[in-house]
Enzyme design. Structure first.
Site, mmCIF file in Angstrom:
data_model
loop_
_atom_site.group_PDB
_atom_site.id
_atom_site.type_symbol
_atom_site.label_atom_id
_atom_site.label_comp_id
_atom_site.label_asym_id
_atom_site.label_seq_id
_atom_site.Cartn_x
_atom_site.Cartn_y
_atom_site.Cartn_z
ATOM 1 N N ASP A 158 7.036 -12.382 6.380
ATOM 2 C CA ASP A 158 7.901 -11.611 7.443
ATOM 3 C C ASP A 158 9.107 -12.166 6.742
ATOM 4 O O ASP A 158 9.138 -13.506 7.380
ATOM 5 C CB ASP A 158 7.375 -11.625 8.705
ATOM 6 C CG ASP A 158 7.947 -10.044 9.868
ATOM 7 O OD1 ASP A 158 8.139 -9.347 8.911
ATOM 8 O OD2 ASP A 158 8.616 -10.575 10.217
ATOM 9 N N ARG A 186 12.350 5.713 1.174
ATOM 10 C CA ARG A 186 11.397 5.458 2.219
ATOM 11 C C ARG A 186 12.051 4.051 2.642
ATOM 12 O O ARG A 186 11.670 3.133 1.980
ATOM 13 C CB ARG A 186 10.477 6.031 2.065
ATOM 14 C CG ARG A 186 9.094 6.107 3.091
ATOM 15 C CD ARG A 186 6.913 5.733 2.485
ATOM 16 N NE ARG A 186 6.122 5.892 3.350
ATOM 17 C CZ ARG A 186 6.393 4.884 3.389
ATOM 18 N NH1 ARG A 186 6.457 3.965 2.881
ATOM 19 N NH2 ARG A 186 5.382 4.901 4.699
ATOM 20 N N ASP A 188 9.797 1.311 4.601
ATOM 21 C CA ASP A 188 8.235 1.282 4.373
ATOM 22 C C ASP A 188 8.737 0.447 5.560
ATOM 23 O O ASP A 188 9.297 -0.513 5.874
ATOM 24 C CB ASP A 188 7.640 0.710 3.434
ATOM 25 C CG ASP A 188 6.228 -0.063 3.663
ATOM 26 O OD1 ASP A 188 5.384 0.771 3.980
ATOM 27 O OD2 ASP A 188 6.249 -1.359 4.460
ATOM 28 N N HIS A 192 8.382 -2.081 12.037
ATOM 29 C CA HIS A 192 8.153 -3.848 11.720
ATOM 30 C C HIS A 192 9.398 -4.469 11.725
ATOM 31 O O HIS A 192 9.922 -5.333 11.748
ATOM 32 C CB HIS A 192 7.156 -4.470 11.058
ATOM 33 C CG HIS A 192 5.817 -3.599 11.009
ATOM 34 N ND1 HIS A 192 5.473 -4.266 12.501
ATOM 35 C CD2 HIS A 192 5.686 -2.655 10.787
ATOM 36 C CE1 HIS A 192 4.498 -3.331 12.253
ATOM 37 N NE2 HIS A 192 4.318 -2.406 11.522
ATOM 38 N N GLU A 225 9.725 4.785 8.175
ATOM 39 C CA GLU A 225 8.139 4.591 8.662
ATOM 40 C C GLU A 225 7.786 4.127 10.214
ATOM 41 O O GLU A 225 7.647 2.908 9.866
ATOM 42 C CB GLU A 225 7.332 4.533 7.251
ATOM 43 C CG GLU A 225 5.868 4.372 7.833
ATOM 44 C CD GLU A 225 5.127 2.656 7.676
ATOM 45 O OE1 GLU A 225 3.496 3.704 6.714
ATOM 46 O OE2 GLU A 225 5.366 2.458 7.390
ATOM 47 N N ASN A 290 -0.559 11.631 4.099
ATOM 48 C CA ASN A 290 0.048 10.598 3.221
ATOM 49 C C ASN A 290 -0.814 9.727 3.028
ATOM 50 O O ASN A 290 -1.835 9.727 3.309
ATOM 51 C CB ASN A 290 0.969 10.118 4.473
ATOM 52 C CG ASN A 290 1.014 9.107 4.879
ATOM 53 O OD1 ASN A 290 -0.372 8.394 5.185
ATOM 54 N ND2 ASN A 290 1.882 8.033 5.520
HETATM 55 C C1 LM2 Z 1 3.074 1.064 5.540
HETATM 56 N N1 LM2 Z 1 3.893 1.599 6.146
HETATM 57 O O1 LM2 Z 1 4.740 0.022 7.760
HETATM 58 C C2 LM2 Z 1 2.832 1.129 4.261
HETATM 59 O O2 LM2 Z 1 2.274 2.461 4.063
HETATM 60 C C3 LM2 Z 1 1.062 1.228 4.176
HETATM 61 O O3 LM2 Z 1 0.357 1.467 3.013
HETATM 62 C C4 LM2 Z 1 1.076 -1.138 3.840
HETATM 63 O O4 LM2 Z 1 -0.291 -0.835 3.603
HETATM 64 C C5 LM2 Z 1 2.115 -1.889 5.358
HETATM 65 N N2 LM2 Z 1 3.195 -1.299 5.636
HETATM 66 C C6 LM2 Z 1 2.399 -2.626 4.680
HETATM 67 O O5 LM2 Z 1 3.548 -2.631 3.397
HETATM 68 C C7 LM2 Z 1 -1.474 -1.202 2.730
HETATM 69 C C8 LM2 Z 1 -2.327 -1.094 3.287
HETATM 70 C C9 LM2 Z 1 -3.211 -2.987 4.182
HETATM 71 C C10 LM2 Z 1 -2.597 -3.822 2.976
HETATM 72 C C11 LM2 Z 1 -1.085 -3.910 2.773
HETATM 73 C C12 LM2 Z 1 -0.503 -4.626 2.063
HETATM 74 O O6 LM2 Z 1 -2.448 -0.482 4.152
HETATM 75 O O7 LM2 Z 1 -4.307 -2.525 3.925
HETATM 76 O O8 LM2 Z 1 -3.276 -5.093 3.200
HETATM 77 O O9 LM2 Z 1 -0.787 -2.719 2.387
HETATM 78 O O10 LM2 Z 1 -1.304 -4.526 0.508
HETATM 79 C C13 LM2 Z 1 -4.213 -5.298 2.431
HETATM 80 C C14 LM2 Z 1 -5.257 -6.333 3.414
HETATM 81 C C15 LM2 Z 1 -5.027 -6.429 4.547
HETATM 82 C C16 LM2 Z 1 -4.494 -7.806 3.780
HETATM 83 C C17 LM2 Z 1 -3.297 -7.328 3.340
HETATM 84 C C18 LM2 Z 1 -2.590 -9.153 3.061
HETATM 85 O O11 LM2 Z 1 -6.071 -4.192 3.024
HETATM 86 O O12 LM2 Z 1 -6.806 -6.644 5.257
HETATM 87 O O13 LM2 Z 1 -4.366 -8.874 5.189
HETATM 88 O O14 LM2 Z 1 -3.121 -6.987 2.370
HETATM 89 O O15 LM2 Z 1 -3.139 -9.933 1.801
HETATM 90 C C19 LM2 Z 1 -5.126 -10.039 5.370
HETATM 91 CA CA CA Z 2 8.953 -7.462 10.545
#
Ligand code: LM2
Ligand code: CA
Length: 480
Positions: A158, A186, A188, A192, A225, A290
């Protein structure tokens, strides 16, 4: 930052999820420009972590702000923006600046460069451990705004946007995109980040490029977002001072409505903020689904409609595009079963281009934006842009209709009974071609026709056993 700067009367962008820049450029020229789309949202363009099996979400794990990803490099990006702008289609980039990648060892990015996420070291920017929020924590409690802003979202490191150094790097990245001719961003995971930090960043972003054809002093369109369905510490209403916000409530309401699990007649007061708790129209970007909620990520749940429920999906999209609320975005997907599954790719992980056969995408791409029922409603929205919603009718249940001034008329039937009703269409007398089921070719309608009498009345029929379409749409450019 609330104006998308579309060309002419254009109104709608499409998210070409995971498309390559070269393919997007061609799609702008072949289809989006001629058909009246206003813009394209592209997937994150900056260098990201390369993950095993190449899931789509690796693109939400930044390694640097260099423009290089599976969609292409900086030259290809530049060429795409230029070619799309030339045919009246704007480009909007999905930017990920709340965080960098999660841990991975070894970790390398889409340029081949390496980073040390576990030491918070990203030499490609460069960021080092002092640029991140400390102490490191994980977001668990969404009732604590500080935790939501300063802790890690699922292990993604972060960034501390209160630091000038971090802001400078983000602004430099944004300004580079603007120099390359984009119309907006956009943001993202805006939820946060602190609204006050974002405001500082937005203030320092350049005006849109004159060279790319934007009017003087145009600010980029910024849509953030902020997933706020109520009941959490962070509110979307903290974010709409100078920029737009993605209204996640909208797609959920539409999911219930067009699945027949709510009451369509309640949509008569869609713009009543108190009733629906949605953003004011001019601050909202809306969609039916989306890239996250179509596959169960983010918020929304199983009521979200997608290409997998075509009849109800097309009704919801038609409503969104016919109704004046918000800035509209159409989703364009690839076929998936596994929610992690990345886009169609070869064994080396290179994305396979969509191929178009008889106007439809093949090779694993869905291309909802090419569905006639969808692009013809985009044209409907462009045509009725600025016209008032009038002649609202409902049966008190799940059959509704309305007009947009005297230019367009739509009717919906989301219930088990037929809709057969004499209605005021607001349209001039004549025979109209329903643009959902057909179009005018050589003076003939290939779909249903509707006769409007001298007083504007017509008999409107949508039968409940029609397995394909539950909506009918008429407008003055599809008159026989
Ligand atoms: C968003 N919105 O706030 C995006 O629209 C969304 O698609 C993103 O999550 C999120 N923010 C972070 O930018 C996606 C997805 C997650 C994924 C993250 C990072 O939905 O599932 O997390 O991207 O690739 C993945 C794994 C999760 C793991 C993380 C870090 O699913 O289990 O956490 O990576 O390795 C330990
Ligand atoms: Ca933050």
């Amino acid at each position: 930052h609330k104006d998308p700067h579309y060309v002419g009367d254009r109104t709608t962008m499409v998210h070409l999820f995971e498309w390559k820049f070269n393919d997007i450029a061609k799609e702008c020229e072949d289809f989006l420009g001629p058909m009246g789309y206003g813009g394209v949202q592209v997937s994150p363009v900056n260098e990201n972590l390369v993950m095993d099996n190449r899931p789509w979400f690796e693109r939400y794990q930044p390694i640097s702000y260099k423009i290089i990803s599976r969609s292409g490099n900086e030259d290809e990006f530049k060429d795409m923006v230029k070619r799309c702008n030339k045919v009246g289609v704007r480009i909007y980039v999905d930017t990920v600046v709340n965080h960098m990648s999660g841990d991975a060892n070894p970790a390398y990015g889409t340029s081949g460069a390496s980073a040390k996420p576990n030491e918070l070291s990203y030499p490609g920017v460069p960021y080092s451990s002092k640029n991140f929020n400390h102490p490191t924590c994980t977001i668990q409690n969404y009732n604590n705004a500080t935790e939501v802003r300063n802790c890690e979202l699922s292990g993604l490191h972060d960034l501390d946007q209160s630091q000038k150094y971090v802001r400078d790097k983000i602004i430099k990245f944004f300004n580079k995109l603007i120099d390359l001719g984009v119309a907006g961003l956009r943001v993202d995971a805006a939820k946060h980040m602190w609204p006050k930090d974002l405001e500082v960043i937005y203030k320092r972003i350049k005006k849109l490029s004159r060279k790319a054809g934007f009017p003087p002093k145009s600010l980029p369109y910024i849509y953030q977002e902020v997933i706020d369905l109520g009941g959490e510490a962070v509110s979307k209403f903290e974010y709409n001072k100078t920029a737009a916000v993605i209204e996640f409530q909208y797609g959920i309401v539409m999911g219930y409505m067009f699945r027949g699990e709510d009451n369509l007649s309640r949509l008569s007061s869609l713009e009543d903020t108190n009733k629906w708790r949605m953003m004011p129209s001019r601050d909202a970007l809306v969609m039916i689904d989306n890239h996250d909620n179509q596959r169960g990520h983010g918020a929304g749940g199983e009521k979200i409609l997608t290409y997998k429920d075509p009849k109800m999906y097309k009704m919801a999209i038609a409503f969104m595009l016919a109704h004046p609320y918000g800035q509209t975005r159409v989703m364009s997907s690839y076929v998936f079963d596994d929610p992690s599954q990345g886009p169609p790719a070869d064994s080396n992980g290179n994305i396979i281009s969509p191929e178009i056969v008889d106007g439809k995408c093949v090779k694993g791409w869905v291309c909802e934006h090419r569905w006639p029922q969808i692009y013809r409603m985009v044209q409907f929205r462009n045509l009725v842009n600025g016209e008032k919603l009038e002649n609202w009718w409902s049966n008190g249940n799940n059959q509704i209709a309305f007009s947009r001034g005297g230019k367009g008329f739509v009717a919906f039937n989301a219930e088990k009974d037929d809709l057969k009703q004499g209605l005021q269409t607001g349209l001039p007398e004549g025979v109209y071609c329903d643009v959902i089921t057909g179009e005018v070719v050589d003076g003939k309608c290939s779909g249903r026709t509707v006769e409007v009498d001298a007083k504007g009345n017509a008999l409107i029929e949508i039968l409940s056993n029609d397995t394909d379409e539950g909506v009918l749409a008429l407008h003055i450019q599809a008159k026989l």
